[in-house]
Write a protein that holds these residues in place. Structure first.
Motif, PDB file in Angstrom:
ATOM      1  N   ALA A 298       9.514  11.015  -8.975  1.00  0.00           N
ATOM      2  CA  ALA A 298       8.498  11.307  -7.958  1.00  0.00           C
ATOM      3  C   ALA A 298       7.432  12.192  -8.824  1.00  0.00           C
ATOM      4  N   LEU A 299       7.681  12.769  -9.882  1.00  0.00           N
ATOM      5  CA  LEU A 299       6.872  13.708 -10.427  1.00  0.00           C
ATOM      6  C   LEU A 299       5.275  13.267 -10.696  1.00  0.00           C
ATOM      7  N   ASP A 300       5.148  12.154 -10.866  1.00  0.00           N
ATOM      8  CA  ASP A 300       3.860  11.882 -11.369  1.00  0.00           C
ATOM      9  C   ASP A 300       3.238  11.158 -10.178  1.00  0.00           C
ATOM     10  N   LYS A 301       3.619  11.139  -9.021  1.00  0.00           N
ATOM     11  CA  LYS A 301       3.110  10.900  -7.710  1.00  0.00           C
ATOM     12  C   LYS A 301       2.745  12.112  -6.831  1.00  0.00           C
ATOM     13  N   LYS A 302       2.833  13.087  -7.179  1.00  0.00           N
ATOM     14  CA  LYS A 302       2.322  14.492  -6.331  1.00  0.00           C
ATOM     15  C   LYS A 302       2.818  14.476  -4.888  1.00  0.00           C
ATOM     16  N   VAL A 303       3.985  14.260  -4.746  1.00  0.00           N
ATOM     17  CA  VAL A 303       4.517  13.888  -3.443  1.00  0.00           C
ATOM     18  C   VAL A 303       4.853  15.350  -2.852  1.00  0.00           C
ATOM     19  N   ASP A 304       5.095  15.453  -1.667  1.00  0.00           N
ATOM     20  CA  ASP A 304       5.214  17.033  -1.031  1.00  0.00           C
ATOM     21  C   ASP A 304       6.805  16.968  -0.915  1.00  0.00           C
ATOM     22  N   ILE A 305       7.306  18.161  -0.627  1.00  0.00           N
ATOM     23  CA  ILE A 305       8.612  18.595  -0.759  1.00  0.00           C
ATOM     24  C   ILE A 305       9.555  17.926   0.323  1.00  0.00           C
ATOM     25  N   PHE A 306       8.711  17.411   1.545  1.00  0.00           N
ATOM     26  CA  PHE A 306       9.688  16.610   2.336  1.00  0.00           C
ATOM     27  C   PHE A 306       9.843  15.173   2.029  1.00  0.00           C
ATOM     28  N   THR A 307       8.924  14.738   1.199  1.00  0.00           N
ATOM     29  CA  THR A 307       9.051  13.383   0.603  1.00  0.00           C
ATOM     30  C   THR A 307      10.092  13.302  -0.490  1.00  0.00           C
ATOM     31  N   VAL A 308      10.270  14.392  -1.201  1.00  0.00           N
ATOM     32  CA  VAL A 308      11.387  14.648  -2.167  1.00  0.00           C
ATOM     33  C   VAL A 308      12.623  14.740  -1.675  1.00  0.00           C
ATOM     34  N   ILE A 309      12.786  15.452  -0.318  1.00  0.00           N
ATOM     35  CA  ILE A 309      13.876  15.430   0.060  1.00  0.00           C
ATOM     36  C   ILE A 309      14.385  14.033   0.802  1.00  0.00           C
ATOM     37  N   VAL A 310      13.460  13.460   1.228  1.00  0.00           N
ATOM     38  CA  VAL A 310      13.623  12.021   1.767  1.00  0.00           C
ATOM     39  C   VAL A 310      14.035  11.061   0.674  1.00  0.00           C
TER      40      VAL A 310
ATOM     41  N   ARG B 295       0.951  -1.373   0.070  1.00  0.00           N
ATOM     42  CA  ARG B 295       0.112  -0.001  -0.130  1.00  0.00           C
ATOM     43  C   ARG B 295       0.890   1.266   0.018  1.00  0.00           C
ATOM     44  N   PRO B 296       0.283   2.376  -0.426  1.00  0.00           N
ATOM     45  CA  PRO B 296       1.251   3.644  -0.645  1.00  0.00           C
ATOM     46  C   PRO B 296       1.623   4.039   0.922  1.00  0.00           C
ATOM     47  N   SER B 297       2.968   4.007   1.258  1.00  0.00           N
ATOM     48  CA  SER B 297       3.434   4.334   2.502  1.00  0.00           C
ATOM     49  C   SER B 297       2.943   5.889   2.956  1.00  0.00           C
ATOM     50  N   LEU B 298       3.194   6.369   3.866  1.00  0.00           N
ATOM     51  CA  LEU B 298       2.809   7.789   4.649  1.00  0.00           C
ATOM     52  C   LEU B 298       3.684   8.843   3.842  1.00  0.00           C
ATOM     53  N   LEU B 299       4.999   8.225   3.105  1.00  0.00           N
ATOM     54  CA  LEU B 299       5.538   9.114   2.329  1.00  0.00           C
ATOM     55  C   LEU B 299       4.710   9.681   1.113  1.00  0.00           C
ATOM     56  N   LEU B 300       3.733   8.878   0.830  1.00  0.00           N
ATOM     57  CA  LEU B 300       2.948   9.136  -0.566  1.00  0.00           C
ATOM     58  C   LEU B 300       1.705   9.897  -0.359  1.00  0.00           C
ATOM     59  N   THR B 301       1.158  10.098   1.038  1.00  0.00           N
ATOM     60  CA  THR B 301       0.066  10.852   1.306  1.00  0.00           C
ATOM     61  C   THR B 301       0.243  12.277   1.685  1.00  0.00           C
ATOM     62  N   LYS B 302      -0.813  12.950   1.620  1.00  0.00           N
ATOM     63  CA  LYS B 302      -0.701  14.365   2.166  1.00  0.00           C
ATOM     64  C   LYS B 302      -0.860  14.465   3.632  1.00  0.00           C
ATOM     65  N   GLU B 303      -0.836  13.453   4.355  1.00  0.00           N
ATOM     66  CA  GLU B 303      -1.192  13.391   5.808  1.00  0.00           C
ATOM     67  C   GLU B 303      -0.049  14.000   6.522  1.00  0.00           C
ATOM     68  N   LEU B 304      -0.158  14.995   7.473  1.00  0.00           N
ATOM     69  CA  LEU B 304       0.885  15.330   8.325  1.00  0.00           C
ATOM     70  C   LEU B 304       1.332  14.369   9.252  1.00  0.00           C
ATOM     71  N   TYR B 305       2.357  13.569   8.895  1.00  0.00           N
ATOM     72  CA  TYR B 305       2.660  12.411   9.502  1.00  0.00           C
ATOM     73  C   TYR B 305       4.361  12.541   9.869  1.00  0.00           C
ATOM     74  N   ALA B 306       5.045  12.213   8.718  1.00  0.00           N
ATOM     75  CA  ALA B 306       6.279  12.318   8.798  1.00  0.00           C
ATOM     76  C   ALA B 306       6.820  13.893   8.849  1.00  0.00           C
ATOM     77  N   ILE B 307       6.138  14.718   8.297  1.00  0.00           N
ATOM     78  CA  ILE B 307       6.649  16.022   8.525  1.00  0.00           C
ATOM     79  C   ILE B 307       7.008  16.665   9.928  1.00  0.00           C
ATOM     80  N   PRO B 308       5.867  16.373  10.761  1.00  0.00           N
ATOM     81  CA  PRO B 308       5.931  16.894  12.087  1.00  0.00           C
ATOM     82  C   PRO B 308       7.054  16.221  12.870  1.00  0.00           C
ATOM     83  N   VAL B 309       7.272  14.719  12.686  1.00  0.00           N
ATOM     84  CA  VAL B 309       8.053  14.125  12.951  1.00  0.00           C
ATOM     85  C   VAL B 309       9.705  14.775  12.737  1.00  0.00           C
TER      86      VAL B 309
END
Lengths: 213, 213, 213
Positions: free
Chosen positions: C27-39, B146-160
């Motif tokens: 990551a372009l077509d997954k619409k991830v956020d900047i934090f995920t891009v950095i990770v 399943r898509p991990s938290l890295l692929l969602t817009k939820e504020l989870y990894a960023i707060p951490v």
């Protein structure tokens, strides 16, 4: 005892090859190239033990005996060219039993290695033994983007874990019987795999989560 | 001080259980068996810290205190049987806040462990703290396909990550305030998780890559 | 020699950045956020070397020189904002060649590191060199739920493995030529990548498993 060592040697060689061949079979419908077959075969064969050794912080086993790698590479190449053979019914069954012997032996050896290092007794050796036997196959499936054995109803990881548990119980409560305990635990794994291979026994329904939905 | 230790102990136990329960919830629509639930629950609970310790080359934390494993296994089994309870609205919210406390504490502890080992100061502890808190959940999601938290817009990894960064800044520039800095950083993580849980705050649009397409 | 060191330094910096940028593009077509891009950028840049160092049981390289992390983070952030630039035809080609130089150098360095530690000679250094160059990219693809380079017909991992093999052969049979052997092996990798980038050479059909089906 020399006799026992020979048997262990034979199972190790055949088992390492069987693990590598499982990657060939798993890769068949992905149309991968021979290099990828070798990579996946090697990861399946030595991946579980590698993760175990990283967690145990002990030298990775194949750094001290590269024959594991050589066997995995040779078996992968052979599998690339002769995979239709392994798909023949009788040979496939033979292959499944060799694989069963291999996971049984690697599971018990992994448990034993963690135990002899005094690593998180008495619980952690069960985990390390299970990782040794099934870790490589799980990494293989992740890399192939297919559901790993954790997501199927096949009796594969459960027998391994029960065997590791059984061996840990022997080492905890009756260490003087460690040799026969190892044999019994390996036999338990092979027997449960036999039920799966021969009788198509699967995980019972009560053990499935959310089965009503 | 003893009081503080008790609180840390309680959060550790509840947090480890909450991590394991997150695997139960994540596994619900995959119809996995109880063994897989236990495996995924344990990986989620101790996986992040295990990766951290392998990278730090320090003994894996659960090898010295197997109660983490025991808690994760027991919570997974309880979750297998009683998961409808965690899905009840009120209990689910309680669960989310326990999880928030847990990631906050594990993040700060992970940062602290790397820092006290002098590991790649001052940048690497931020990474190790983040891995401690979210690494297990990511491995869980990979294994569940399943898509991990890295692929969602939820504020989870960023707060951490922000909490780990904040604590690293305190340790860099005001080490005499390390205790209050740890509390503040953990509080920051819990607060941002609160915004996510209670107010459905998500990652803002400007922070999404390629959002126009 | 100082001249050579400067070249290595430049390739390291550019190569680490190129690895991070590959994650932005992936990551372009997954619409991830900047934090995920950095990770993902950081994992791609340092992931392979991290796995190598865990297997070698030597200190993780970026714990002793955090500039690798800093470069990866900065490149990821730059990539987040300026990714349309890398998509421009000419700049993209330049990017691909920098990436080719980088995998060539990291592959040879990884092989060299394992060799100088006497790790599983003469076979294991080939594996460790390959992991160094392509391991991070594979983890990136697993986390993005996209087929990794192991599942494509692109000439990417094969050149790397052949270069590591070539360098291991030199170290085995003609260690007095190790410097020119390193250059030749890196050149071999770059040349094969050039064939892939410029002439669209792909893995030949005879090397694909189960191609008839």
């Amino acid at each position: 005892m020399l006799h026992g060592e020979l048997i262990i040697k034979v199972i190790t060689v055949l088992g390492t090859a069987a693990f590598a061949l499982s990657a060939v079979l798993a890769a068949l419908d992905k149309k991968v190239d021979i290099f990828t077959v070798i990579v996946l075969g090697t990861i399946t064969a030595v991946g579980g033990g590698t993760i175990r050794d990283c967690i145990l912080d002990s030298p990775v086993f194949w750094s001290m005996d590269i024959s594991y790698i050589v066997i995995a590479v040779v078996a992968s190449i052979a599998g690339f060219f002769f995979f239709p053979l392994i798909q023949l019914k009788k040979i496939n069954k033979l292959y499944l039993y060799i694989d069963a012997l291999a996971i049984a032996m690697f599971a018990v050896q992994g448990t034993d290695k963690a135990w002899s290092l005094g690593f998180g007794l008495p619980v952690a050796p069960v985990i390390l033994g299970t990782i040794t036997a099934v870790g490589g196959g799980i990494v293989r499936d992740v890399l192939l983007q297919r559901p790993s054995l954790l997501l199927t109803k096949e009796l594969y990881a459960i027998p391994v874990a029960l065997g590791c548990l059984s061996y840990s119980l022997v080492l905890s409560f009756a260490p003087q019987y460690s040799s026969s305990g190892a044999l019994f635990s390996a036999g338990l794994i092979v027997f449960m795999r036999h039920l799966s291979i021969q009788k198509q026994v699967i995980v019972p329904n009560w053990a499935i989560i959310n089965r009503g939905k």
